[in-house]
Design a protein around this motif. Structure first.
Motif, PDB file in Angstrom:
ATOM      1  N   SER A  39      41.929  44.483  38.433  1.00 26.59           N
ATOM      2  CA  SER A  39      41.522  45.458  37.417  1.00 26.59           C
ATOM      3  C   SER A  39      40.530  46.439  38.038  1.00 26.59           C
ATOM      4  O   SER A  39      39.980  46.199  39.126  1.00 26.59           O
ATOM      5  CB  SER A  39      40.872  44.734  36.238  1.00 26.59           C
ATOM      6  OG  SER A  39      39.652  44.125  36.635  1.00 26.59           O
ATOM      7  N   ALA A  41      37.536  47.077  37.044  1.00 33.67           N
ATOM      8  CA  ALA A  41      36.212  46.436  37.125  1.00 33.67           C
ATOM      9  C   ALA A  41      36.116  45.514  38.326  1.00 33.67           C
ATOM     10  O   ALA A  41      35.089  45.482  39.030  1.00 33.67           O
ATOM     11  CB  ALA A  41      35.939  45.661  35.836  1.00 33.67           C
ATOM     12  N   ASP A  42      37.187  44.762  38.602  1.00 34.27           N
ATOM     13  CA  ASP A  42      37.184  43.866  39.764  1.00 34.27           C
ATOM     14  C   ASP A  42      37.130  44.650  41.072  1.00 34.27           C
ATOM     15  O   ASP A  42      36.453  44.250  42.031  1.00 34.27           O
ATOM     16  CB  ASP A  42      38.419  42.972  39.743  1.00 34.27           C
ATOM     17  CG  ASP A  42      38.333  41.900  38.667  1.00 34.27           C
ATOM     18  OD1 ASP A  42      37.203  41.583  38.248  1.00 34.27           O
ATOM     19  OD2 ASP A  42      39.386  41.392  38.249  1.00 34.27           O
ATOM     20  N   GLN A  44      35.771  47.598  41.457  1.00 34.59           N
ATOM     21  CA  GLN A  44      34.395  48.100  41.582  1.00 34.59           C
ATOM     22  C   GLN A  44      33.457  47.020  42.095  1.00 34.59           C
ATOM     23  O   GLN A  44      32.599  47.275  42.952  1.00 34.59           O
ATOM     24  CB  GLN A  44      33.903  48.598  40.216  1.00 34.59           C
ATOM     25  CG  GLN A  44      34.325  50.015  39.881  1.00 34.59           C
ATOM     26  CD  GLN A  44      33.607  50.528  38.654  1.00 34.59           C
ATOM     27  OE1 GLN A  44      34.109  50.418  37.543  1.00 34.59           O
ATOM     28  NE2 GLN A  44      32.429  51.097  38.847  1.00 34.59           N
ATOM     29  N   ARG A  45      33.613  45.832  41.581  1.00 31.75           N
ATOM     30  CA  ARG A  45      32.736  44.723  41.994  1.00 31.75           C
ATOM     31  C   ARG A  45      32.937  44.388  43.475  1.00 31.75           C
ATOM     32  O   ARG A  45      31.972  44.140  44.201  1.00 31.75           O
ATOM     33  CB  ARG A  45      33.032  43.496  41.136  1.00 31.75           C
ATOM     34  CG  ARG A  45      32.213  42.260  41.497  1.00 31.75           C
ATOM     35  CD  ARG A  45      32.511  41.107  40.547  1.00 31.75           C
ATOM     36  NE  ARG A  45      33.935  40.826  40.484  1.00 31.75           N
ATOM     37  CZ  ARG A  45      34.583  40.091  41.401  1.00 31.75           C
ATOM     38  NH1 ARG A  45      33.933  39.618  42.454  1.00 31.75           N
ATOM     39  NH2 ARG A  45      35.873  39.843  41.260  1.00 31.75           N
ATOM     40  N   SER A  51      33.464  54.295  39.514  1.00 29.00           N
ATOM     41  CA  SER A  51      34.705  54.265  38.727  1.00 29.00           C
ATOM     42  C   SER A  51      35.618  55.430  39.101  1.00 29.00           C
ATOM     43  O   SER A  51      36.844  55.294  39.111  1.00 29.00           O
ATOM     44  CB  SER A  51      34.390  54.299  37.234  1.00 29.00           C
ATOM     45  OG  SER A  51      33.668  55.469  36.895  1.00 29.00           O
TER      46      SER A  51
END
Length: 360
Positions: A39, A41-42, A44-45, A51
């Protein structure tokens, strides 16, 4: 350059900021599949990117993959992952029907199941949604399914009945897998009653589920319902354009993610003689019908199956059938199958093939 989503990627060949490329390498992301399975978010982490950078990354790798969606014969031969996908099939959850279809539903391409009302089309779609969750050694793909309803509400009660029946029937499947299926967590239901909602569904929601590895089967019930009231006779060109757009998008998703796409279709009456209503065929109802949506849609398909009710009652000792009616499944066209027919029934345990027996 030809790209496979599975092969290790030389990120320096893509048109991206060197800072983004360095972050991808540092995160140890080696292939397009690894990027698309995560995803936003994953990503980005893992990469510590913004983003905006992540959106550009996903757009770039997706574009690189789309540009190289055509395969030569040599590339097909050299790609072991692709060849394995072509050999593997998704089981229908019945050994007789699997044998009839030489393993089941192909992983790459669009499969259509067409037939009149009450022929068993939805029953087959639901059973596929259960079969896809089984381990590979039992004919499944160890993943979930997304079921797109375009006209009726999703048949939750019938699904639960099938789950209970399958849990008793498939004693060979590990208990923990059966328990997981029992709660229905592996089936995602989407509703799309019009063209715009359906387009958004396949372009965004289904794409996201596939990219995250949450599903490996798409069932659309039914594709014809989307076009029933949307277009007049004078809008045939626009209708064909939508059919080609949807077909191309579904083909892309099936090819990239090695995912079977099963489209349930309705039928219309046919004037004159034709192969779909051949009265000399023992598995035919004698009705002259053809799948809806015409040749534009037919050209999008890899395999077309037609199902129908024979009007004959099942007479088997000790068997209580759902509807007690013998049904037929016919192969209309497929690159790996001859035109042939098989009997089946639908009961509390699910769809069960009966071979080419002669009913009494």
């Amino acid at each position: 350059m030809w790209l496979s989503p599975f092969q290790q990627m030389d990120w320096d060949q893509l048109d991206m900021n060197p800072r983004v490329i360095a972050a991808i390498k540092k995160a140890n992301l080696r292939s397009i599949k690894e990027v698309l399975n995560l995803s936003g978010a994953d990503l980005q982490r893992l990469t510590k990117l913004s983003s905006t950078d992540i959106q550009h990354l996903i757009k770039t790798v997706s574009g690189a993959l789309r540009k190289n969606s055509a395969f030569t014969a040599l590339q097909l031969f050299q790609d072991e992952n692709l060849r394995a996908s072509q050999r593997r099939k998704l089981s229908l959850g019945c050994p007789v029907l699997d044998d009839f279809l030489r393993g089941g539903i192909p992983l790459m391409g669009l499969t259509e199941i067409a037939g009149e009302s009450s022929a068993g089309k939805t029953q087959i779609g639901l059973q596929l949604c259960l079969s896809v969750q089984y381990p590979y050694e039992h004919g499944g793909l160890e993943s979930g399914a997304v079921y797109v309803c375009t006209e009726d509400v999703f048949p939750h009660k019938r699904l639960q009945q099938l789950i209970e029946g399958q849990s008793q029937l498939r004693a060979d499947v590990p208990h923990d897998v059966v328990q997981k299926i029992r709660f229905g967590n592996g089936i995602f239901v989407e509703h799309a009653a019009d063209i715009e909602t359906f387009h958004e569904c396949i372009a965004k929601k289904i794409s996201a589920l596939l990219a995250r590895g949450m599903v490996r089967l798409v069932v659309i019930d039914s594709i014809a319902a989307l076009f029933r009231c949307e277009f007049a006779a004078k809008d045939s060109v626009l209708k064909a354009k939508y059919l080609q757009t949807f077909g191309a998008k579904l083909h892309q998703l099936s090819s990239v993610f090695r995912t079977p796409v099963v489209c349930i279709n309705q039928v219309t009456d046919m004037m004159g003689e034709g192969p779909y209503g051949d009265c000399s065929n023992p598995c035919s109802t004698g009705k002259r019908v053809v799948p809806a949506l015409g040749i534009t849609w037919s050209n999008q398909l890899l395999m077309r199956l037609m199902v129908s009710r024979t009007g004959r009652q099942v007479q088997a000792a000790g068997e209580v059938s759902y509807g007690s009616t013998l049904r037929t499944m016919r192969v209309i066209f497929a690159p790996h199958l001859p035109q042939s027919a098989c009997y089946y029934t639908v009961n509390s345990e699910g769809v069960k093939g009966r071979g080419a027996e002669t009913p009494t």
